[in-house]
Design an enzyme around this catalytic site. Sequence first.
Site, mmCIF file in Angstrom:
data_model
loop_
_atom_site.group_PDB
_atom_site.id
_atom_site.type_symbol
_atom_site.label_atom_id
_atom_site.label_comp_id
_atom_site.label_asym_id
_atom_site.label_seq_id
_atom_site.Cartn_x
_atom_site.Cartn_y
_atom_site.Cartn_z
ATOM 1 N N ALA A 53 0.828 -1.206 0.000
ATOM 2 C CA ALA A 53 0.000 0.000 0.000
ATOM 3 C C ALA A 53 0.866 1.260 0.000
ATOM 4 C CB ALA A 53 -0.932 -0.002 1.206
ATOM 5 N N GLU A 54 1.927 1.229 0.794
ATOM 6 C CA GLU A 54 2.824 2.397 0.829
ATOM 7 C C GLU A 54 3.503 2.590 -0.527
ATOM 8 O OE1 GLU A 54 4.273 2.349 5.510
ATOM 9 O OE2 GLU A 54 5.085 0.899 4.120
ATOM 10 N N TYR A 55 3.955 1.467 -1.097
ATOM 11 C CA TYR A 55 4.617 1.531 -2.399
ATOM 12 C C TYR A 55 3.662 2.070 -3.463
ATOM 13 C CZ TYR A 55 6.712 -0.011 -6.787
ATOM 14 O OH TYR A 55 7.206 -0.058 -8.065
ATOM 15 N N ASP A 56 2.456 1.494 -3.494
ATOM 16 C CA ASP A 56 1.476 1.918 -4.497
ATOM 17 C C ASP A 56 1.151 3.396 -4.340
ATOM 18 O OD1 ASP A 56 1.356 -0.577 -5.649
ATOM 19 O OD2 ASP A 56 -0.389 -1.231 -4.502
ATOM 20 N N SER A 101 5.059 -4.612 -16.954
ATOM 21 C CA SER A 101 4.284 -4.601 -15.713
ATOM 22 C C SER A 101 2.818 -4.363 -16.085
ATOM 23 C CB SER A 101 4.825 -3.492 -14.819
ATOM 24 O OG SER A 101 4.103 -3.445 -13.631
ATOM 25 N N LEU A 102 2.007 -3.986 -15.160
ATOM 26 C CA LEU A 102 0.597 -3.684 -15.450
ATOM 27 C C LEU A 102 0.239 -2.349 -14.828
ATOM 28 C CD1 LEU A 102 -1.093 -7.108 -14.570
ATOM 29 C CD2 LEU A 102 -1.005 -6.077 -16.844
ATOM 30 N N GLU A 132 -8.770 -12.341 -15.355
ATOM 31 C CA GLU A 132 -7.988 -13.347 -14.648
ATOM 32 C C GLU A 132 -7.752 -12.886 -13.214
ATOM 33 O OE1 GLU A 132 -4.355 -13.962 -16.789
ATOM 34 O OE2 GLU A 132 -5.395 -14.132 -18.709
ATOM 35 N N LYS A 134 -5.425 -11.967 -10.263
ATOM 36 C CA LYS A 134 -4.043 -11.505 -10.230
ATOM 37 C C LYS A 134 -3.333 -12.293 -9.132
ATOM 38 C CE LYS A 134 -1.200 -7.400 -10.363
ATOM 39 N NZ LYS A 134 -0.251 -7.783 -9.312
ATOM 40 N N ASP A 136 -0.657 -13.518 -6.629
ATOM 41 C CA ASP A 136 0.400 -12.811 -5.904
ATOM 42 C C ASP A 136 1.640 -13.693 -5.819
ATOM 43 O OD1 ASP A 136 1.448 -10.618 -4.766
ATOM 44 O OD2 ASP A 136 0.341 -10.745 -2.881
ATOM 45 N N ARG A 155 11.613 -11.812 -14.401
ATOM 46 C CA ARG A 155 11.325 -10.612 -15.178
ATOM 47 C C ARG A 155 12.495 -9.633 -15.184
ATOM 48 N NH1 ARG A 155 6.344 -6.966 -13.273
ATOM 49 N NH2 ARG A 155 7.973 -5.890 -12.113
ATOM 50 N N TYR A 284 1.047 -20.790 -13.013
ATOM 51 C CA TYR A 284 -0.023 -20.671 -13.999
ATOM 52 C C TYR A 284 0.465 -19.725 -15.088
ATOM 53 C CZ TYR A 284 -3.640 -22.626 -10.854
ATOM 54 O OH TYR A 284 -4.397 -23.429 -10.048
ATOM 55 N N LYS A 355 -7.918 -8.030 -19.584
ATOM 56 C CA LYS A 355 -7.114 -7.946 -20.800
ATOM 57 C C LYS A 355 -8.045 -7.942 -22.002
ATOM 58 C CE LYS A 355 -3.621 -10.712 -18.497
ATOM 59 N NZ LYS A 355 -2.888 -11.974 -18.410
ATOM 60 N N CYS A 475 0.598 -13.920 37.187
ATOM 61 C CA CYS A 475 -0.590 -13.330 36.576
ATOM 62 C C CYS A 475 -0.536 -11.809 36.713
ATOM 63 C CB CYS A 475 -1.847 -13.867 37.248
ATOM 64 S SG CYS A 475 -3.345 -13.036 36.689
HETATM 65 N N1 LIG Z 1 6.260 -3.515 -0.883
HETATM 66 C C1 LIG Z 1 7.105 -2.942 -1.711
HETATM 67 O O1 LIG Z 1 8.016 -2.254 -1.330
HETATM 68 C C2 LIG Z 1 6.937 -3.164 -3.164
HETATM 69 C C3 LIG Z 1 7.916 -2.747 -4.048
HETATM 70 C C4 LIG Z 1 7.704 -2.995 -5.385
HETATM 71 C C5 LIG Z 1 6.553 -3.632 -5.805
HETATM 72 N N2 LIG Z 1 5.630 -4.024 -4.902
HETATM 73 C C6 LIG Z 1 4.381 -4.689 -5.310
HETATM 74 O O2 LIG Z 1 4.418 -5.045 -6.631
HETATM 75 C C7 LIG Z 1 3.540 -4.236 -7.363
HETATM 76 C C8 LIG Z 1 4.217 -3.649 -8.548
HETATM 77 O O3 LIG Z 1 4.921 -4.657 -9.149
HETATM 78 P P1 LIG Z 1 4.817 -4.932 -10.662
HETATM 79 O O4 LIG Z 1 5.512 -3.874 -11.415
HETATM 80 O O5 LIG Z 1 5.266 -6.324 -10.812
HETATM 81 O O6 LIG Z 1 3.317 -4.778 -11.026
HETATM 82 P P2 LIG Z 1 2.077 -5.631 -10.590
HETATM 83 O O7 LIG Z 1 2.460 -6.717 -9.683
HETATM 84 O O8 LIG Z 1 1.066 -4.683 -10.106
HETATM 85 O O9 LIG Z 1 1.592 -6.215 -11.978
HETATM 86 C C9 LIG Z 1 2.384 -6.890 -12.929
HETATM 87 C C10 LIG Z 1 2.635 -8.297 -12.584
HETATM 88 O O10 LIG Z 1 1.464 -8.973 -12.221
HETATM 89 C C11 LIG Z 1 1.723 -10.362 -12.298
HETATM 90 N N3 LIG Z 1 0.502 -11.095 -12.584
HETATM 91 C C12 LIG Z 1 -0.158 -11.893 -11.691
HETATM 92 N N4 LIG Z 1 -1.234 -12.440 -12.234
HETATM 93 C C13 LIG Z 1 -1.294 -12.013 -13.517
HETATM 94 C C14 LIG Z 1 -2.191 -12.261 -14.580
HETATM 95 N N5 LIG Z 1 -3.243 -13.060 -14.422
HETATM 96 N N6 LIG Z 1 -1.941 -11.670 -15.750
HETATM 97 C C15 LIG Z 1 -0.886 -10.856 -15.918
HETATM 98 N N7 LIG Z 1 0.015 -10.590 -14.936
HETATM 99 C C16 LIG Z 1 -0.195 -11.153 -13.743
HETATM 100 C C17 LIG Z 1 2.794 -10.509 -13.327
HETATM 101 O O11 LIG Z 1 3.909 -11.091 -12.707
HETATM 102 C C18 LIG Z 1 3.135 -9.116 -13.742
HETATM 103 O O12 LIG Z 1 4.496 -8.921 -13.935
HETATM 104 C C19 LIG Z 1 3.084 -3.147 -6.465
HETATM 105 O O13 LIG Z 1 1.773 -2.732 -6.749
HETATM 106 C C20 LIG Z 1 3.210 -3.796 -5.143
HETATM 107 O O14 LIG Z 1 2.052 -4.566 -4.910
HETATM 108 C C21 LIG Z 1 5.805 -3.799 -3.600
HETATM 109 ZN ZN LIG Z 2 -4.898 -14.175 37.897
#
Ligand SMILES: NC(=O)c1ccc[n+]([C@@H]2O[C@H](COP(=O)([O-])OP(=O)(O)OC[C@H]3O[C@@H](n4cnc5c(N)ncnc54)[C@H](O)[C@@H]3O)[C@@H](O)[C@H]2O)c1
Ligand SMILES: [Zn+2]
Length: 804
Positions: A53-56, A101-102, A132, A134, A136, A155, A284, A355, A475
């Site tokens: 959430a912080e990153y986003d 990325s997306l 689809e 997403k 994790d 990647r 997948y 998509k 206690c």
């Molecule tokens: N916590 C952190 O510090 C930090 C840092 C960087 C990234 N992130 C996380 O990663 C995200 C950004 O990473 P990102 O650039 O990989 O983007 P993303 O994860 O938002 O989206 C792209 C990725 O989604 C994945 N994906 C999963 N299911 C998929 C599907 N059905 N079809 C297509 N792609 C699918 C693929 O691996 C693709 O590369 C951030 O939103 C955050 O959630 C977190």
């Molecule tokens: Zn007690």
Amino acid sequence: MIVSVSETTGIPEPTETTSDDAGAQRRWSELVARIEEDRRAYFEADAPVSSDAEYDARMRELQALEAAHPALATPESPTQSVGGAAAAGFATVEHLERMLSLDNAFTTDELAVWAEKVNRDLGTDRPGLLCEVKIDGLAISLVYERGRLVRGVTRGDGRVGEDVTRNVLRIAEIPQKLTGEDHPDVVEVRGEVFIPVATFARLNELQAQLRERAVEESRARSGRHTAGRKPFDVEQARIAALRRFPQFANPRNAAAGGLRQLLDKKDGLELEAGLARVEGLRMYAHGVGALQWEEGEHAELERQSDAYTLFEQWGIPVSPHNRVVDGLDGALEMIEHFREHRHDIEHELDGIVLKVDALARQRRLGSTSRAPRWAIAFKYPPEEVNTRLLAIQVGVGRTGRATPYAVMEPVKVAGSTVRQATLHNQDVVRAKGVRIGDVVVLRKAGDVIPEILGPVPALADDGYPREDFVMPARCPECDTPLRPMKEGDVDLRCPNAKSCPAQVRGRVEHIGSRGGLDIEALGEVTAAALTQPDVPDTPPLVTEAQLFSLTLDQLLPIEAVVRDAETGLPKMDDDGVVRRRAPFRRKLSYTKAQRAAAEESGETLSDGAPSASATKLLDELERAKTKELWRKLVSLNIRHVGPVAARALAGWFGSVEAVEAASEEELAAVDGVGPVIAAEIKAWLAVDWHQDILAAWRAAGVELATPGHPGPAAMAEADTGPTGPLAGLTVVVTGSLEDFTRDGAKEAILAAGGKASGSVSKKTDYVVLGENAGTKAAKAEALEIPTLDEDEFKALLEGGPEAL
Ligand SMILES: NC(=O)c1ccc[n+]([C@@H]2O[C@H](COP(=O)([O-])OP(=O)(O)OC[C@H]3O[C@@H](n4cnc5c(N)ncnc54)[C@H](O)[C@@H]3O)[C@@H](O)[C@H]2O)c1
Ligand SMILES: [Zn+2]
């Protein structure tokens, strides 16, 4: 730039941009530095520093800033690049086609904006969308040459990734040779590598076992050469083992670390852990990169979903959750479905990817340097956030169990503000590796209780004071030495059941609860005021025995210190006086004339009258005396005797006296009781102060029998099975109901004399259909079993089949 928190997503969102260019430039640099650091930690070290959430939020602020100041959007900006880079230790491989990325949408409005733009650019109004889940996990590119797997590549930065072929070969699900006939010269299959939720739990169990084995190994080693050596220190050994085999915080990081490990460099227990981790991986496919066919006849692909069909023919796994829908409405339906059922599938998901299905249309829309324009990821509100662990306190519950719990800086997650989370026992605290003062990852998934996953290791030296947690030996409420729950148990309890204030308070609160005597005025706060008032010194309730003989005179003087809900500390007035509240007293004020008159007549003026809470409490207690017998049985706080067992006991025996007179075997024979509960009842009755409770309640007029009940002997004689509106009927509930939980619905069926079953068969009499009822609805239809909605179900419970 000011960032506020979105109501709907709980995610900070930008609301305003600065017009000051120098300020914007400065903020831009700050954000880019933070984002790059976040990306390094997340993609390269598999150990995030920030929450998603912080990153986003940072990424979105950066995007907004660049939208307002286009000059800042240089090719170096993270908004223009794919996060990640190849880490040291891996050979690098250039992708034939870039891995992108997306783009993200956090609200359905944002999704609608995207869909409109797609429609405009394509000149269509309802393009076929491939939806689809997403997954994790982390992205992988599998390169097949003429049907043979030649490489697996991460990647990386989208252009160059890490060669992880050796680990990919260990993933059973990824075919090394494609099945079927028609294979291209070269194909890059893109997909997501992940650890299923169930496997994740098993991996953490294995880590715990490996920790124990590591401790045993070092104990054995130190035993072999003792001369001149320090004696074996089990605490030290445990800490070292925890460092070698930590508990994994979440499946995503465990999967990323599992795929990106150098197994050749490992041996012994580390190798065992590493192998289990890589062998737990699954994949997948979710895309196609380069695709080159030999000259001549070959499969024609028109849609991305066609590619998936082909993948399946080749033996490459594709997610079973994919759907092709017609326009945005179908996609929204899927989004709502998985918002509810996010935890009902095999892996973690953080959103839904939309998509454009037709490949020609994908080409027409094209991509930016970071992401395709023909796809977008809708993201659900985050379930994991970071917060500071301020303290670990120990609470004692109704049954005496002493539970350490975390007190955190309040944080919003999954729609509510969380300040506390249980840590179960000292072993759990140790296994999580948290210290007081750490920044921790907090997870709250839907209705599930919040859980601390572990510390953020990269922030271990942030200058904030740290302290190890030590489980107290006594206690915290009554100073009695704590004992194991059972012989050899790590869980501790306070054995002072009778007068430990925490336990009395818990029992009194339980008596007032809805499953007990349902006394609205007797909640948590009142239970505390009655058992632990700050004034007077001796509480009106030393145990629950005196509950039904409480008098107004006892209630009136009660005062409790007002505490801050967040910190638990007493609140103070401006002049430093601790604030107190008298919940049962209403202050009276008098005019000068009234005072004078009173003085004249020698009458003393009372300064307080009973408050509405006082009269309400006494009234409700009075009414409770004649409530159903089962409620009184629940109120005795006998282990395992909840509403279901209590109803069974009350139904059969009809009075506490008859329960007391019954043998253990007779108790156990009652449907819904059984030997464990029977033994608990006998043990409870044998305790003197429990008998005092019964005696005191009887003396206060609590009815401990059901009027008119014929007694167990008559019941046995007339044993015709259960009675009630649902007697002899079997009911199946499927889907989610508004006013009943799963267990609540079952309980209601049992209480009405019916049978609750989990599966539909010819023996089923009714099927109750809630929201999202699944295959059971179809089965009911096939078997021609009557189905009911929730209102009809309620009518059935009340009045049986005639009421329908
Ligand atoms: N916590 C952190 O510090 C930090 C840092 C960087 C990234 N992130 C996380 O990663 C995200 C950004 O990473 P990102 O650039 O990989 O983007 P993303 O994860 O938002 O989206 C792209 C990725 O989604 C994945 N994906 C999963 N299911 C998929 C599907 N059905 N079809 C297509 N792609 C699918 C693929 O691996 C693709 O590369 C951030 O939103 C955050 O959630 C977190
Ligand atoms: Zn007690």
